[in-house]
Design an enzyme around this catalytic site. Structure first.
Site, short mmCIF file in Angstrom:
data_model
loop_
_atom_site.label_atom_id
_atom_site.label_comp_id
_atom_site.label_asym_id
_atom_site.label_seq_id
_atom_site.Cartn_x
_atom_site.Cartn_y
_atom_site.Cartn_z
N ARG A 90 -2.95 -6.74 2.50
CA ARG A 90 -4.28 -7.24 1.90
C ARG A 90 -5.09 -7.75 3.30
O ARG A 90 -4.22 -8.20 4.09
CB ARG A 90 -4.05 -8.27 0.91
CG ARG A 90 -3.65 -7.88 -0.33
CD ARG A 90 -5.06 -7.24 -1.27
NE ARG A 90 -4.50 -6.88 -2.57
CZ ARG A 90 -4.29 -5.45 -3.03
NH1 ARG A 90 -4.18 -4.52 -2.11
NH2 ARG A 90 -3.99 -5.43 -4.05
N GLU A 143 -13.65 -7.20 2.87
CA GLU A 143 -14.03 -6.02 2.43
C GLU A 143 -14.78 -6.05 1.15
O GLU A 143 -14.98 -6.83 0.50
CB GLU A 143 -12.85 -5.08 2.20
CG GLU A 143 -11.89 -5.37 1.11
CD GLU A 143 -10.83 -4.33 0.92
OE1 GLU A 143 -9.80 -4.41 1.95
OE2 GLU A 143 -10.61 -3.76 -0.09
N HIS A 180 -9.41 1.31 2.06
CA HIS A 180 -8.72 0.81 0.81
C HIS A 180 -8.22 2.17 -0.13
O HIS A 180 -8.51 2.19 -1.34
CB HIS A 180 -9.41 -0.31 0.21
CG HIS A 180 -8.44 -0.89 -0.67
ND1 HIS A 180 -8.60 -2.36 -0.88
CD2 HIS A 180 -7.10 -0.82 -1.13
CE1 HIS A 180 -7.51 -3.02 -1.45
NE2 HIS A 180 -6.62 -1.94 -1.72
P1 NAD Z 1 6.48 -6.72 -3.10
O1 NAD Z 1 6.12 -7.85 -3.86
O2 NAD Z 1 7.44 -5.67 -3.62
O3 NAD Z 1 7.04 -7.18 -1.71
C1 NAD Z 1 6.33 -8.05 -0.84
C2 NAD Z 1 7.49 -8.55 -0.02
O4 NAD Z 1 6.87 -9.62 0.78
C3 NAD Z 1 8.58 -9.27 -0.75
O5 NAD Z 1 10.01 -8.74 -0.14
C4 NAD Z 1 8.58 -10.59 -0.51
O6 NAD Z 1 9.89 -11.40 -0.28
C5 NAD Z 1 7.84 -10.72 0.91
N1 NAD Z 1 7.17 -11.87 1.32
C6 NAD Z 1 6.38 -12.78 0.62
N2 NAD Z 1 5.99 -13.91 1.36
C7 NAD Z 1 6.41 -13.59 2.45
C8 NAD Z 1 6.22 -14.22 3.79
N3 NAD Z 1 5.38 -15.51 3.79
N4 NAD Z 1 6.84 -13.63 4.81
C9 NAD Z 1 7.41 -12.69 4.65
N5 NAD Z 1 7.80 -11.85 3.50
C10 NAD Z 1 7.36 -12.42 2.62
O7 NAD Z 1 5.20 -5.94 -2.81
P2 NAD Z 1 4.61 -4.63 -2.65
O8 NAD Z 1 4.55 -3.82 -3.91
O9 NAD Z 1 5.61 -3.89 -1.71
O10 NAD Z 1 3.41 -4.57 -2.30
C11 NAD Z 1 3.12 -4.93 -0.65
C12 NAD Z 1 1.62 -5.30 -0.62
O11 NAD Z 1 0.89 -3.73 -0.43
C13 NAD Z 1 0.98 -6.30 -1.26
O12 NAD Z 1 0.04 -7.03 -0.62
C14 NAD Z 1 0.00 -5.26 -2.20
O13 NAD Z 1 -1.24 -6.15 -2.62
C15 NAD Z 1 -0.37 -4.25 -1.29
N6 NAD Z 1 -0.78 -3.15 -1.72
C16 NAD Z 1 -1.86 -2.37 -1.32
C17 NAD Z 1 -2.35 -1.28 -1.85
C18 NAD Z 1 -3.46 -0.68 -1.04
O14 NAD Z 1 -4.16 0.37 -1.86
N7 NAD Z 1 -3.66 -0.73 0.21
C19 NAD Z 1 -1.59 -0.71 -2.92
C20 NAD Z 1 -0.60 -1.17 -3.39
C21 NAD Z 1 -0.14 -2.40 -2.98
#
Ligand code: NAD
Length: 323
Positions: free
Chosen positions: A241, A270, A288
């Protein structure tokens, strides 16, 4: 007959599935995100039974007031932070999401950004298209190899874990990671090493790939101070994000050689970009689209249609996200 409004165009197959069920579908004509006022104008007094929304549609009490007949808001997205769930629940309105398999697609896109940066593909493509290629040159667009580089995966949940697997097994990189939770799978399968602090991960990595959710604790996780701790040869990739990175500080770091390059799919404000970002050659920027694969979108559309049909056939939709 059930009346459904879809705020913007989505997969034709999904619309066909719903029309085949005999539902009357109206699709918003606008090609860019609707403001809340525009959504209200579209649905007020139309007695829609359901509204299909996108992540960019802000749905709260004002929208519910405008269309009291609407008892389902079916979000075409994994997330649903655009919908006021508490208010919806209070009013007995159902909200659904489409948690399809976006993980591999987003991981693939993060790696695509990285490869494009390290091989300078965007610059090279522009050079060829402008007719500047005059013959092989040993010094032309020198890039860097991935093999042997140290990748810091920040957040090793669903997506981060896949990035670690693909980069370690496919490209021979060393994986270090920083997460609030230990990931034993990548430790075992990718020989990944958990860093004790974010600063430690940032200071030893050649490549940093961000995969944390946006939370108060991750807002500006990458900032002016810790950008300075990265190697001048470091690349940073963000598909998580936008607000996780202080974008103005990133532009400064890229401009002043504090780091070598950045691949971004998401932006702090964005669709606006930080001043100067598009002028920088050491960036690869995408709008995105990390989860924008046909397969993922089709799956989301299929899940969406199932949710709507379940709702109208008096079954609890599998992906109902409120009580
Ligand atoms: P997820 O919840 O499976 O994994 C997130 C990880 O981050 C977890 O392991 C959690 O423990 C860790 N985390 C949380 N807070 C933390 C911190 N302060 N320091 C370190 N680690 C921390 O999430 P995901 O499904 O793998 O998604 C990851 C990211 O990708 C999210 O931000 C999601 O919004 C984004 N995303 C973006 C798109 C896109 O189109 N660009 C699409 C889908 C998801």
């Amino acid at each position: 007959m059930k009346n459904i409004f879809i705020t913007r165009e989505i997969q034709a197959e999904t619309i066909k599935t719903l029309r085949d069920k005999g539902y009357n579908i109206t699709i918003g004509k606008k090609k860019t995100p609707l403001t809340q006022q525009e959504i209200i104008k579209e649905i007020k007094g139309k007695n829609y039974d359901a509204v299909i929304t996108l992540l960019t549609d802000k749905i709260d009490g004002k929208v519910f007031d405008a269309s009291p007949a609407t008892k389902l808001f079916a979000n075409y997205a994994v997330g649903y932070d655009n919908i006021d769930l508490v208010e919806a629940t209070k009013r007995g309105i159902s909200v659904t999401n489409t948690p399809g398999d976006y993980v591999d697609g987003v991981a693939q896109h993060a790696i695509a950004l990285l490869l494009a940066l390290m091989s300078r593909l965007v610059e090279a493509d522009t050079f060829v298209r402008k007719g500047k290629y005059k013959g092989w040159d040993p010094m032309l667009f020198l890039g860097y190899k991935l093999k042997g580089k140290t990748v810091a995966v920040i957040g090793t949940g669903r997506i981060g874990e896949q990035v670690a697997y693909k980069l370690h097994c496919g490209f021979g990189t060393k994986i270090i990671y920083y997460d609030t939770v230990k990931n034993e799978r990548i430790e075992k399968d990718c020989d990944a090493q958990l860093m004790t602090s974010l600063d430690e991960a940032l200071s030893v990595a050649d490549i940093i790939s961000i995969h944390v959710p946006l939370l108060p604790s991750t807002h500006h996780l990458i900032n002016k101070e810790n950008l300075k701790k990265m190697k001048p040869s470091a690349y940073i990739i963000n598909t998580s994000r936008g607000p996780v990175i202080d974008e103005n500080a990133l532009v400064y770091a890229l401009k002043n050689g504090e780091i070598r390059g950045a691949g971004l799919d998401v932006y702090e404000f964005e669709p606006k970009l930080a001043k100067g970002l598009t002028k920088l050659k050491n960036t690869v920027l995408s709008p995105h689209i990390a989860s924008a694969q046909f397969e993922s979108r089709e799956e989301m559309g299929r899940i969406l249609a199932e949710n709507v049909i379940d709702f109208f056939e008096d079954r609890i939709p599998r992906n109902k996200v409120n009580k």
